[in-house]
Design a protein around this motif. Structure first.
Motif, PDB file in Angstrom:
ATOM      1  N   GLN A 244      55.396-107.726  55.107  1.00 29.42           N
ATOM      2  CA  GLN A 244      53.944-108.020  54.298  1.00 29.42           C
ATOM      3  C   GLN A 244      53.091-108.351  55.546  1.00 29.42           C
ATOM      4  N   PHE A 245      51.775-108.055  54.944  1.00 27.78           N
ATOM      5  CA  PHE A 245      50.502-108.368  56.123  1.00 27.78           C
ATOM      6  C   PHE A 245      49.759-109.561  55.456  1.00 27.78           C
ATOM      7  N   LEU A 246      49.544-110.580  56.193  1.00 31.22           N
ATOM      8  CA  LEU A 246      48.690-111.797  56.199  1.00 31.22           C
ATOM      9  C   LEU A 246      47.844-112.218  56.940  1.00 31.22           C
ATOM     10  N   ALA A 247      46.763-112.380  56.409  1.00 27.89           N
ATOM     11  CA  ALA A 247      45.516-112.586  57.875  1.00 27.89           C
ATOM     12  C   ALA A 247      44.260-113.280  57.015  1.00 27.89           C
ATOM     13  N   PRO A 248      43.509-113.952  57.767  1.00 21.02           N
ATOM     14  CA  PRO A 248      42.073-114.081  57.294  1.00 21.02           C
ATOM     15  C   PRO A 248      41.388-112.881  57.404  1.00 21.02           C
ATOM     16  N   GLY A 249      40.251-113.124  56.391  1.00 21.17           N
ATOM     17  CA  GLY A 249      39.512-111.924  56.312  1.00 21.17           C
ATOM     18  C   GLY A 249      38.896-111.224  57.150  1.00 21.17           C
ATOM     19  N   ASP A 250      38.736-111.904  58.555  1.00 25.50           N
ATOM     20  CA  ASP A 250      38.279-111.097  59.686  1.00 25.50           C
ATOM     21  C   ASP A 250      38.947-109.698  59.787  1.00 25.50           C
ATOM     22  N   LEU A 251      40.287-109.537  59.282  1.00 24.37           N
ATOM     23  CA  LEU A 251      41.190-108.190  59.348  1.00 24.37           C
ATOM     24  C   LEU A 251      40.702-107.170  58.305  1.00 24.37           C
ATOM     25  N   GLN A 253      37.326-106.621  57.048  1.00 21.97           N
ATOM     26  CA  GLN A 253      35.965-106.649  56.752  1.00 21.97           C
ATOM     27  C   GLN A 253      35.501-105.343  56.081  1.00 21.97           C
ATOM     28  N   GLU A 254      34.523-105.508  54.968  1.00 25.78           N
ATOM     29  CA  GLU A 254      34.209-104.643  54.251  1.00 25.78           C
ATOM     30  C   GLU A 254      33.939-103.202  54.820  1.00 25.78           C
ATOM     31  N   SER A 255      33.259-103.213  55.982  1.00 29.81           N
ATOM     32  CA  SER A 255      32.766-102.156  56.862  1.00 29.81           C
ATOM     33  C   SER A 255      34.061-101.334  57.325  1.00 29.81           C
ATOM     34  N   ASP A 256      35.248-101.866  57.421  1.00 27.43           N
ATOM     35  CA  ASP A 256      36.172-101.263  57.888  1.00 27.43           C
ATOM     36  C   ASP A 256      37.128-100.702  57.044  1.00 27.43           C
ATOM     37  N   LEU A 257      36.845-100.957  55.640  1.00 27.69           N
ATOM     38  CA  LEU A 257      37.702-100.796  54.525  1.00 27.69           C
ATOM     39  C   LEU A 257      37.791 -99.036  54.353  1.00 27.69           C
ATOM     40  N   PRO A 258      36.613 -98.223  54.275  1.00 27.65           N
ATOM     41  CA  PRO A 258      36.674 -96.856  54.259  1.00 27.65           C
ATOM     42  C   PRO A 258      37.526 -96.085  55.145  1.00 27.65           C
ATOM     43  N   ALA A 259      37.619 -96.776  56.562  1.00 25.35           N
ATOM     44  CA  ALA A 259      38.386 -96.063  57.590  1.00 25.35           C
ATOM     45  C   ALA A 259      39.897 -96.461  57.460  1.00 25.35           C
ATOM     46  N   LEU A 260      39.997 -97.706  56.857  1.00 29.49           N
ATOM     47  CA  LEU A 260      41.653 -97.954  56.510  1.00 29.49           C
ATOM     48  C   LEU A 260      42.222 -97.215  55.489  1.00 29.49           C
ATOM     49  N   GLY A 261      41.423 -97.097  54.236  1.00 29.82           N
ATOM     50  CA  GLY A 261      41.752 -96.258  53.232  1.00 29.82           C
ATOM     51  C   GLY A 261      43.026 -96.786  52.257  1.00 29.82           C
ATOM     52  N   ASP A 262      43.455 -95.940  51.756  1.00 30.35           N
ATOM     53  CA  ASP A 262      44.519 -96.435  50.550  1.00 30.35           C
ATOM     54  C   ASP A 262      45.643 -97.166  51.153  1.00 30.35           C
ATOM     55  N   PRO A 263      46.010 -97.040  52.413  1.00 32.82           N
ATOM     56  CA  PRO A 263      47.164 -97.650  52.824  1.00 32.82           C
ATOM     57  C   PRO A 263      47.067 -99.339  52.995  1.00 32.82           C
ATOM     58  N   ALA A 264      45.512 -99.526  53.012  1.00 29.66           N
ATOM     59  CA  ALA A 264      45.134-101.041  53.169  1.00 29.66           C
ATOM     60  C   ALA A 264      45.227-101.828  51.690  1.00 29.66           C
ATOM     61  N   LEU A 265      45.305-100.908  50.609  1.00 30.67           N
ATOM     62  CA  LEU A 265      45.440-101.599  49.421  1.00 30.67           C
ATOM     63  C   LEU A 265      46.325-102.699  49.131  1.00 30.67           C
ATOM     64  N   GLY A 266      46.008-103.672  48.615  1.00 32.11           N
ATOM     65  CA  GLY A 266      47.065-104.865  48.383  1.00 32.11           C
ATOM     66  C   GLY A 266      47.225-105.850  49.513  1.00 32.11           C
ATOM     67  N   ILE A 267      46.187-105.616  50.658  1.00 31.26           N
ATOM     68  CA  ILE A 267      46.534-106.364  51.785  1.00 31.26           C
ATOM     69  C   ILE A 267      45.906-107.941  51.353  1.00 31.26           C
ATOM     70  N   LEU A 268      46.584-108.748  51.493  1.00 35.21           N
ATOM     71  CA  LEU A 268      46.043-110.197  51.088  1.00 35.21           C
ATOM     72  C   LEU A 268      45.389-111.022  52.354  1.00 35.21           C
ATOM     73  N   THR A 269      44.108-111.457  52.260  1.00 38.66           N
ATOM     74  CA  THR A 269      43.538-112.262  53.269  1.00 38.66           C
ATOM     75  C   THR A 269      42.849-113.580  52.710  1.00 38.66           C
TER      76      THR A 269
END
Ligand code: PHB
Length: 391
Positions: A244-251, A253-269
């Motif tokens: 699992q991936f755990l991190a503070p919200g720096d990882l 940030q909203e401006s990165d979410l489109p580039a991360l796309g569906d694989p980032a869904l569910g990541i907890l920060t």
């Protein structure tokens, strides 16, 4: 004769009351280069505050913001520019500072210059202890990382590997996670510190897989670094391997979410601010900051650190009547509480750091296909637990 003197005095008084001073604020941040979007967010937050609070007037005085660019962590350049702002430009306040080393470098200047420093991002706990003239309106990585250790334990995770950038906020994040997770009965099986300039994360992902940990806790400074790191997690099959991936919200940030796309869904920060935060104050902020930045998809957390930093600066200017008295200005905002776009906040009177809610968030998708950080739990009124570790 007496009448003449009286009227002269009255005329002088009138004159000085009518004469508007220009109060200058020097803002240092990354406004070009790979981290330019983070600096753009500083500016958007500042512009949004000014636009919604008098358009550049504080009483009779005018406020002027003077920007200086430090593209990447560069303490020598940061100090030289801060000196130039104070000596040549005559700024009464210093503000901004994205990277910890840049903020640290200017702390020895403040007392002699009689200038308060409002840290709008840099997140190492120790910064604020370097001078009594520092206020911080962002967060610390201790403050944002400790709650994640509790979330991990609550979710049944017992073995974690930590991976952080090897400088102030990374070391703090690692210590925060280790101390809190340990106290909860969890085990950190390995801790990796990477040079700040690392951009090939595949070998690290292999070490994460080989460690046998159930989750990886990570911190890197937000920007191209974090985008690359989360992409590497997604592309190296770690989720499929059950890590699992755990991190503070720096990882995330909203401006990165489109580039991360569906694989980032569910990541907890865990973090102090989500652009999606549901409150009237945040709605008004997002509207003003979107106008200021031009493209709302570029909005991210440095904008709120800057917006609240301007709130503190305005209160300091009001309290000093525009005069340059750094200690009086700082004393005036100790204990200041207000409703920020992030939620209720207060400048803790003894530490001068911001007390705030930390939210657990999950990367989610709106029906229209846009991604966001969805707040799902609140840790209320968190101070900076890292300060106990500094002393
Ligand atoms: C820092 O250098 O203190 C820093 C930079 C970016 C972050 C967090 C902390 O996202």
């Amino acid at each position: 004769m007496r009448r003449i003197i009286m009227s002269t005095v009255a005329a002088i008084a009138l004159c000085s009351a009518a004469a508007a001073d220009t109060i200058k604020v020097g803002v240092v941040g990354p406004f070009s280069g790979p981290f330019a979007l983070q600096g753009k967010n500083f500016k958007a937050g500042i512009d949004a505050y000014i636009a919604t609070h008098g358009g550049g007037k504080i009483g009779d005085d005018d406020i002027e913001i003077i920007y200086r660019d430090v593209p990447q962590a560069d303490p020598a350049q940061s100090k030289a520019l801060a000196q130039e702002l104070v000596v040549k430009e005559g700024v009464q306040y210093l503000a901004g500072f994205y990277f910890t080393p840049d903020a640290m470098a200017v702390t020895p200047l403040l007392e002699q210059a009689n200038v308060p420093l409002v840290v709008m991002n840099a997140a190492t706990s120790a910064i604020i202890t370097k001078s009594p003239l520092i206020i911080r309106t962002s967060f610390t990585t201790w403050q944002t990382s400790a709650p994640m250790a509790k979330v991990a334990k609550e979710r049944g995770i017992t073995k974690v590997i930590t991976v952080v950038s090897d400088y102030g906020p990374g070391v703090d994040a690692e210590n925060a996670f280790k101390a809190t997770f340990g106290a909860e009965g969890g085990t950190v099986v390995e801790s990796i510190r990477m040079p700040l300039a690392t951009n090939d994360f595949s070998p690290i992902m292999q070490r994460v897989k080989d460690s046998g940990a159930e989750a990886v806790f990570a911190f890197l400074p937000s920007g191209p670094t974090t985008l690359g790191f989360v992409k590497a997690y997604n592309e190296n099959g770690l989720k499929q391997a059950g890590v699992q991936f755990l991190a503070p919200g720096d990882l995330t940030q909203e401006s990165d979410l489109p580039a991360l796309g569906d694989p980032a869904l569910g990541i907890l920060t865990t973090f102090h601010y989500a652009v999606s935060h549901d409150s009237p104050e945040n709605k008004a902020f997002v509207e003003a900051a979107s106008k200021a930045i031009g493209n709302p998809a570029e909005l991210s957390f440095p904008s709120v650190g800057a917006y609240d930093g301007m709130h503190v600066i305005y209160k300091m200017i009001e309290a000093t009547g525009g005069e340059q008295d750094a200690q009086k200005a700082v004393d005036a905002v100790k204990g200041l509480a207000w409703e920020s776009p992030r939620g209720p906040v207060e400048i803790d009177a003894s530490s001068r750091h911001i007390t705030q809610n930390i939210y657990l968030r999950e990367v989610a998708k709106h029906e229209d296909g846009t991604f966001y950080n969805k707040e799902i739990k609140t840790f209320e009124k968190q101070g900076d637990p890292g300060l106990a570790a500094v002393k």
